[in-house]
Design a protein around this motif. Structure first.
Motif, PDB file in Angstrom:
ATOM      1  N   PHE A 127      52.444  29.802  38.684  1.00 59.39           N
ATOM      2  CA  PHE A 127      51.924  31.160  38.571  1.00 59.39           C
ATOM      3  C   PHE A 127      53.068  32.164  38.571  1.00 59.39           C
ATOM      4  O   PHE A 127      54.035  32.019  39.335  1.00 59.39           O
ATOM      5  CB  PHE A 127      50.983  31.476  39.733  1.00 59.39           C
ATOM      6  N   ALA A 128      52.935  33.170  37.741  1.00 60.50           N
ATOM      7  CA  ALA A 128      53.931  34.240  37.693  1.00 60.50           C
ATOM      8  C   ALA A 128      53.242  35.532  37.278  1.00 60.50           C
ATOM      9  O   ALA A 128      52.194  35.505  36.625  1.00 60.50           O
ATOM     10  CB  ALA A 128      55.043  33.895  36.702  1.00 60.50           C
ATOM     11  N   ASP A 129      53.819  36.648  37.694  1.00 62.93           N
ATOM     12  CA  ASP A 129      53.352  37.970  37.276  1.00 62.93           C
ATOM     13  C   ASP A 129      51.852  38.131  37.528  1.00 62.93           C
ATOM     14  O   ASP A 129      51.394  37.993  38.656  1.00 62.93           O
ATOM     15  CB  ASP A 129      53.706  38.199  35.807  1.00 62.93           C
ATOM     16  N   LEU A 130      51.086  38.417  36.470  1.00 70.09           N
ATOM     17  CA  LEU A 130      49.675  38.732  36.639  1.00 70.09           C
ATOM     18  C   LEU A 130      48.884  37.556  37.219  1.00 70.09           C
ATOM     19  O   LEU A 130      48.021  37.742  38.083  1.00 70.09           O
ATOM     20  CB  LEU A 130      49.065  39.157  35.304  1.00 70.09           C
ATOM     21  N   ARG A 131      49.171  36.339  36.765  1.00 66.26           N
ATOM     22  CA  ARG A 131      48.429  35.171  37.268  1.00 66.26           C
ATOM     23  C   ARG A 131      48.697  34.949  38.759  1.00 66.26           C
ATOM     24  O   ARG A 131      47.804  34.546  39.499  1.00 66.26           O
ATOM     25  CB  ARG A 131      48.781  33.931  36.444  1.00 66.26           C
ATOM     26  N   TRP A 132      49.928  35.195  39.193  1.00 67.63           N
ATOM     27  CA  TRP A 132      50.247  35.112  40.617  1.00 67.63           C
ATOM     28  C   TRP A 132      49.409  36.116  41.408  1.00 67.63           C
ATOM     29  O   TRP A 132      48.789  35.783  42.425  1.00 67.63           O
ATOM     30  CB  TRP A 132      51.743  35.360  40.829  1.00 67.63           C
ATOM     31  N   ASN A 133      49.380  37.366  40.939  1.00 62.16           N
ATOM     32  CA  ASN A 133      48.637  38.402  41.648  1.00 62.16           C
ATOM     33  C   ASN A 133      47.137  38.123  41.659  1.00 62.16           C
ATOM     34  O   ASN A 133      46.462  38.322  42.686  1.00 62.16           O
ATOM     35  CB  ASN A 133      48.903  39.768  41.014  1.00 62.16           C
ATOM     36  N   VAL A 134      46.591  37.671  40.530  1.00 67.87           N
ATOM     37  CA  VAL A 134      45.164  37.351  40.459  1.00 67.87           C
ATOM     38  C   VAL A 134      44.815  36.274  41.478  1.00 67.87           C
ATOM     39  O   VAL A 134      43.839  36.391  42.232  1.00 67.87           O
ATOM     40  CB  VAL A 134      44.769  36.891  39.037  1.00 67.87           C
ATOM     41  N   TYR A 135      45.631  35.236  41.531  1.00 65.72           N
ATOM     42  CA  TYR A 135      45.334  34.125  42.434  1.00 65.72           C
ATOM     43  C   TYR A 135      45.425  34.554  43.899  1.00 65.72           C
ATOM     44  O   TYR A 135      44.542  34.246  44.711  1.00 65.72           O
ATOM     45  CB  TYR A 135      46.295  32.961  42.177  1.00 65.72           C
ATOM     46  N   VAL A 136      46.472  35.278  44.246  1.00 61.73           N
ATOM     47  CA  VAL A 136      46.669  35.673  45.640  1.00 61.73           C
ATOM     48  C   VAL A 136      45.599  36.664  46.086  1.00 61.73           C
ATOM     49  O   VAL A 136      45.033  36.539  47.184  1.00 61.73           O
ATOM     50  CB  VAL A 136      48.086  36.242  45.847  1.00 61.73           C
ATOM     51  N   VAL A 137      45.292  37.663  45.267  1.00 63.00           N
ATOM     52  CA  VAL A 137      44.268  38.645  45.640  1.00 63.00           C
ATOM     53  C   VAL A 137      42.916  37.968  45.834  1.00 63.00           C
ATOM     54  O   VAL A 137      42.164  38.283  46.777  1.00 63.00           O
ATOM     55  CB  VAL A 137      44.185  39.761  44.574  1.00 63.00           C
ATOM     56  N   GLN A 138      42.586  37.015  44.968  1.00 65.66           N
ATOM     57  CA  GLN A 138      41.302  36.307  45.097  1.00 65.66           C
ATOM     58  C   GLN A 138      41.253  35.437  46.345  1.00 65.66           C
ATOM     59  O   GLN A 138      40.166  35.109  46.829  1.00 65.66           O
ATOM     60  CB  GLN A 138      41.068  35.427  43.861  1.00 65.66           C
TER      61      GLN A 138
END
Length: 320
Positions: free
Chosen positions: A262-273
């Motif tokens: 995961f990097a950038d947007l995908r990292w943030n999406v995963y962590v926020v969820q």
């Protein structure tokens, strides 16, 4: 209809229908056990239908397969970590099962996680959020149903493998083949009929089944149980928001050891969820299997309120 307007309308529906259900029970206009029937209808037929058309309308790419895989991993880890920690607050068998289910499942759909991500990062994040929970229904059927059935009984009913087999053959698991079919159709590149969007079929289903679910939650909500459940409420807050975030960050880091990290947007999406409040599905499962449904409604409402008041401002500060 703009997405912000949709969420405002959804939030209003959630609050009003929950209060309506609560008032109907207090006034004795509707029996509380009706809530069990309503939540079963929503979980068995409502969510799978909405999920079928939503998944079908989402473009699935092989490179994004890591999102749902790690989403499933997060639920499994959180469920069993939570279960291991339940003796801290209760020795009651059904309450331990309820806490494991509530701690494992997050509200990652449009009514919370997906919408928060849209506000933060726009439509691309909303699309990734759809991919994140694309296998949510199969996971609930295979893992959460057997777990709920196990802890709802006074005595264990067979091995986990036997419980999974029974769950797969249970009529309440019809959402599993429906969801798998949607994934296969979408992956095969079959386009969803335009009439689904033109006729707003998904919106109609969402605004039919969402009020039904929250009306049922209101029917089984007892304000007098809030203070007696304060230890469970606090425990769930720590698990969903604290342990959930730590687990999400750890699993996101582990993806860096693979070619699909995961990097950038995908990292943030995963962590926020990973640290959303507990899911409506936890209440549905509790009602379907008789797993302390009144307590489940209290936990859902209070956990959601804690997220909105304490955690959401932090999310916007850290990820905005």
């Amino acid at each position: 209809m703009p997405i912000v307007t949709k969420f405002i309308l959804t939030a209003a529906v959630i609050i009003l229908t929950t209060l309506a259900g609560y008032a109907c029970r207090r006034k004795r206009w509707i029996e509380e056990r009706v809530g069990e029937w309503l939540m079963t209808i929503v979980a068995v037929f409502g969510y799978p239908l909405v999920g079928f058309f939503t998944v079908w309308g989402t473009s699935l790419k092989a490179s994004d397969a890591m999102l749902p895989i790690m989403a499933c991993t997060h639920v499994v880890v959180m469920t069993f970590l939570g279960l291991a920690l339940t003796p801290m607050v209760t020795r009651d068998r059904a309450e331990r099962g309820l806490l494991a289910v509530s701690g494992g499942l997050g509200n990652n759909g449009f009514t919370m996680g997906a919408f928060i991500l849209y506000l933060l990062y726009g439509e691309q994040a909303l699309g990734l959020a759809n991919i994140y929970f694309v296998v949510f229904v199969p996971l609930v059927v295979v893992l959460i149903y057997p777990l709920a059935r196990h802890f709802a009984s006074a005595q264990p009913q067979g091995t986990l493998g036997e419980l999974m087999r029974r769950s797969l053959l249970d009529w309440r698991s019809i959402g599993l083949p429906i969801n798998v079919l949607a994934i296969l159709i979408s992956a095969a590149g079959v386009r969803r009929p335009q009439c689904v969007a033109d006729w707003h079929l998904v919106d109609i289903m969402v605004y039919t089944f969402t009020p039904m679910a929250f009306f049922a939650i209101g029917l089984r909500l007892h304000g007098s149980k809030v203070l007696p459940l304060w230890r469970m409420i606090a425990w769930l807050g720590v698990v969903r928001f604290g342990l959930g975030a730590v687990t999400g960050l750890g699993l996101a880091w582990l993806t860096q050891l693979t070619p699909w990290g995961f990097a950038d947007l995908r990292w943030n999406v995963y962590v926020v969820q990973s640290f959303m409040p507990t899911a409506v599905t936890s209440v549905a499962v509790a009602n379907m299997f008789g797993l302390k449904p009144q307590e489940s409604s209290v936990l859902f409402v209070t956990n959601t309120a804690l997220y909105l008041v304490l955690i959401l401002p932090l999310v916007f500060w850290l990820f905005g």
